[in-house]
Design a protein around this motif. Structure first.
Motif, short mmCIF file in Angstrom:
data_model
loop_
_atom_site.label_atom_id
_atom_site.label_comp_id
_atom_site.label_asym_id
_atom_site.label_seq_id
_atom_site.Cartn_x
_atom_site.Cartn_y
_atom_site.Cartn_z
N ALA A 92 0.96 -1.22 0.09
CA ALA A 92 0.10 -0.03 0.10
C ALA A 92 0.86 1.22 -0.10
CB ALA A 92 -0.78 -0.09 1.23
N ARG A 93 2.01 1.14 0.82
CA ARG A 93 2.97 2.40 0.65
C ARG A 93 3.46 2.65 -0.52
NH1 ARG A 93 4.65 -0.01 5.76
NH2 ARG A 93 6.46 -1.03 4.83
N PHE A 94 3.84 1.65 -1.34
CA PHE A 94 4.37 1.88 -2.61
C PHE A 94 3.53 2.21 -3.56
CE2 PHE A 94 8.22 -0.77 -1.11
CZ PHE A 94 8.90 -0.29 -2.01
N LYS A 95 2.23 1.83 -3.57
CA LYS A 95 0.94 2.28 -4.39
C LYS A 95 0.72 3.90 -4.02
CE LYS A 95 -3.73 1.70 -5.41
NZ LYS A 95 -5.09 0.89 -5.23
N LYS A 96 0.90 4.15 -2.70
CA LYS A 96 0.48 5.72 -2.34
C LYS A 96 1.41 6.27 -2.83
CE LYS A 96 -0.95 8.47 1.70
NZ LYS A 96 -1.19 8.44 3.02
N THR A 97 2.85 6.14 -2.99
CA THR A 97 3.69 7.03 -3.61
C THR A 97 3.87 6.81 -5.06
OG1 THR A 97 5.53 5.35 -3.00
CG2 THR A 97 4.91 7.01 -1.49
N GLY A 98 2.89 6.11 -5.67
CA GLY A 98 3.11 5.97 -7.15
C GLY A 98 4.12 5.22 -7.89
N ILE A 99 4.94 4.54 -7.16
CA ILE A 99 6.05 3.79 -7.48
C ILE A 99 5.66 2.35 -7.86
CG2 ILE A 99 8.14 2.61 -6.88
CD1 ILE A 99 8.62 4.59 -4.80
N PHE A 100 4.79 1.78 -7.49
CA PHE A 100 4.40 0.48 -7.70
C PHE A 100 2.92 0.04 -7.28
CE2 PHE A 100 3.67 -4.01 -8.50
CZ PHE A 100 4.22 -3.98 -9.90
N PRO A 101 1.95 -0.11 -8.24
CA PRO A 101 1.99 0.05 -9.45
C PRO A 101 2.17 1.52 -10.04
CG PRO A 101 -0.03 -0.92 -9.08
CD PRO A 101 0.67 -0.44 -7.57
N PHE A 102 2.97 1.88 -11.03
CA PHE A 102 3.23 3.15 -11.50
C PHE A 102 2.05 3.75 -11.56
CE2 PHE A 102 4.13 6.66 -14.29
CZ PHE A 102 5.40 7.06 -13.50
N ASN A 103 1.73 5.11 -10.87
CA ASN A 103 0.92 6.05 -11.03
C ASN A 103 1.30 7.37 -10.55
OD1 ASN A 103 -1.41 7.43 -11.35
ND2 ASN A 103 -2.75 6.15 -9.99
N SER A 104 1.53 8.21 -11.69
CA SER A 104 2.13 9.44 -11.15
C SER A 104 1.19 10.56 -10.23
CB SER A 104 2.65 10.26 -12.15
OG SER A 104 1.57 10.45 -13.28
#
Length: 393
Positions: A347-359
Motif C-alpha cells: 500500500a505504501r508503494f502504491k500511495k507514492t506512485g512507485i508500484f503500480p506506477f501512477n504519478s
C-alpha cells in the motif's frame, strides 16, 4: 391549518395566503445563520482546495480561509454586505465548518520544514517521467526502497489522571536525548528486509549485536548517522545478498533519498555489476515519494515508545546498547503482527506512485496552478496567490 382558516385567523385575503404558500415552495431554504453568502458550488470549491492544501502539508487556519474568501470576492468584483470590506468574520468560519456533510474540522498539526513546500507540479512530473522509464520492465520484488531514521530513548508523553487545576503533572521515567540510527528497506512485493543499526560510538561490541533480528547488521559512527563507509557496508551486507537471490539478467532498482552520504563510487560500481538502477528521490520530497517515510516510520515509532516504556518501568536510566537489539526486534515483531506487514508495504508503494506506477497518486496532492474556467479559476487563483505568498516568507 388550511388556507381558509389562516385567512380567517389573520384577517387577510385568501389569495394572499395562497401566494405566500406558493412563493415558499419555489424558494430554496435558507441556511442557518442568515442569508447565504456563497453558493453551494463556491463552498464545495473552497472545501476541495482546503483539503488539497492540508494533504500537501500546508493546512490553513481560520484566518487564512477568511483572507482567501476576501481575495476571491475581490477578484469577482462581488460585494457581500454582511462582510466587513468583503472579509468574513470568525462567526462565518464557525458556521461554515458546522454545515451539514462538512468534512473539515480544526485540529492540531505537526510541522515540516518549509523547503518541502518548494516542490511543484513541474519538478514532480519530471521525476515521474524519469521514474517510469527507469522502472519499465522491473518486477515488484526487484524494486527496493530504503530510508534511515533515528530511534530515541524518550518514550514520549502520555495522558494520565491528576488533580484538577494542576498546572503540571509529572511521571518518573528516566529518558535521555540519545538516539540510534537504523536503516530500513522494503520491496514493492511486500517484503521488509533486515535492518542495519548504527550506534553513535567509535566501536561496536559483540554484546551490542546480540538478541536482535537474525541477520541484522550493526555499525558505528560518531555522528549517529550513515556515512559513505557505513552505507557501502549496508549495501553489500543487506541489498546485495537479497539481489543475488534474483535472476542475474533481471533488472533491479533501488530508490532512496539524495543525501551525499548515501552515494559512493563503490556502491555505484556494485550497481553496474548486478544490473541495479540507483534512483534518487527529488530533494525535500520524502514526505510524498518515500514509502517508508509516508506510512511506516510513524507507527513504528509509536510501537517503539510502548516497548521502551515497558522496559523503563522495570529498569533505571537510558536503555543500554546491549538491550537495544532485543527491544528493536520486539517492536518489529509487533509491527508485523498488528499491521499485516506485506499488505501495508504494498500500500505504501502504491500511495507514492512507485508500484503500480501512477504519478497521479502524488501529483494530486500538490496544488495545481493551471487555470480552469469561471468561479473555479478565480478561487484557485486566490488559493495559489495566498500559498505563494506563504512560500516566499
Amino acid at each position: 391549518m388550511s388556507v381558509r382558516q389562516a385567512a380567517d385567523k389573520y384577517g387577510v385575503p385568501k389569495s394572499s395566503i395562497q401566494r405566500w404558500v406558493s412563493s415558499a415552495k419555489d424558494s430554496p431554504p435558507k441556511k442557518a445563520g442568515g442569508q447565504t453568502s456563497l453558493s453551494s458550488r463556491e463552498e464545495d470549491l473552497i472545501v476541495s482546495n482546503l483539503v488539497t492544501a492540508s494533504e500537501w502539508g500546508f493546512p490553513l487556519t481560520s484566518m487564512d480561509i477568511r483572507v482567501i474568501v476576501k481575495q476571491y470576492l475581490d477578484r469577482l468584483g462581488k460585494r457581500v454586505k454582511k462582510f466587513n470590506n468583503n472579509l468574513p468574520g470568525q462567526d462565518w468560519v464557525v458556521s461554515f465548518l458546522k454545515t451539514p456533510k462538512q468534512i473539515l474540522s480544526e485540529r492540531c498539526c505537526m510541522n515540516i520544514k518549509k523547503v518541502r513546500a518548494g516542490i511543484d507540479q513541474r519538478m514532480m512530473q519530471e521525476y515521474f517521467s524519469e521514474l517510469e522509464k527507469s522502472l519499465d520492465g522491473i518486477s515488484p520484488e526487484a524494486i527496493i526502497n530504503y530510508d534511515e531514521t533515528n530511534i530515541t530513548d524518550d518514550p514520549g508523553v502520555k495522558r494520565v489522571i491528576g488533580r484538577r487545576g494542576s498546572k503540571h503533572v509529572y511521571r518518573i521515567m528516566d529518558s535521555s536525548k540519545s538516539s540510534i540510527s537504523v536503516m530500513f528497506c522494503d520491496t514493492a512485493s511486500g517484503e521488509l528486509l533486515l535492518p542495519y543499526v548504527v550506534y553513535g560510538e567509535s566501536h561496536v561490541y559483540d554484546t551490542w549485536r546480540q538478541g536482535g533480528s537474525k541477520g541484522a547488521l550493526y555499525g558505528c559512527s560518531k555522528t549517529f548517522w550513515f556515512n559513505e563507509i557505513i552505507f557501502s557496508d549496508w549495501f553489500e551486507g543487506i541489498i546485495l545478498p537479497y539481489v543475488k537471490k534474483l535472476p542475474k539478467e533481471v533488472p533491479k532498482a533501488v530508490t532512496g533519498d539524495n543525501l551525499s552520504s548515501h552515494i559512493s563510487i563503490n556502491v555505484l560500481q556494485k550497481c553496474r555489476e548486478h544490473n541495479i538502477k540507483f534512483i534518487l528521490l527529488p530533494p525535500n520530497s520524502t514526505h510524498l515519494c518515500q514509502p517508508l517515510d509516508v506510512a511506516y516510520f510513524r507507527p513504528l515509532k509509536a510501537e517503539w515508545c510502548k516497548v521502551l516504556e515497558e522496559w523503563k518501568l522495570n529498569n533505571r536510566g537510558p536503555i543500554m546498547k546491549d538491550k537495544f537489539p532485543a527491544a528493536l526486534k520486539k517492536t518489529l515483531n509487533v509491527m508485523n503482527y498488528n499491521n499485516q506487514m506485506g499488505h501495508n508495504i504494498k500500500a505504501r508503494f502504491k500511495k507514492t506512485g512507485i508500484f503500480p506506477f501512477n504519478s497521479q497518486q502524488v501529483l494530486k496532492l500538490i496544488p495545481k496552478t493551471t487555470e480552469n474556467e469561471g468561479d473555479s479559476q478565480t478561487l484557485d487563483n486566490a488559493f495559489c496567490t495566498f500559498l505563494h505568498e506563504l512560500f516566499r516568507k
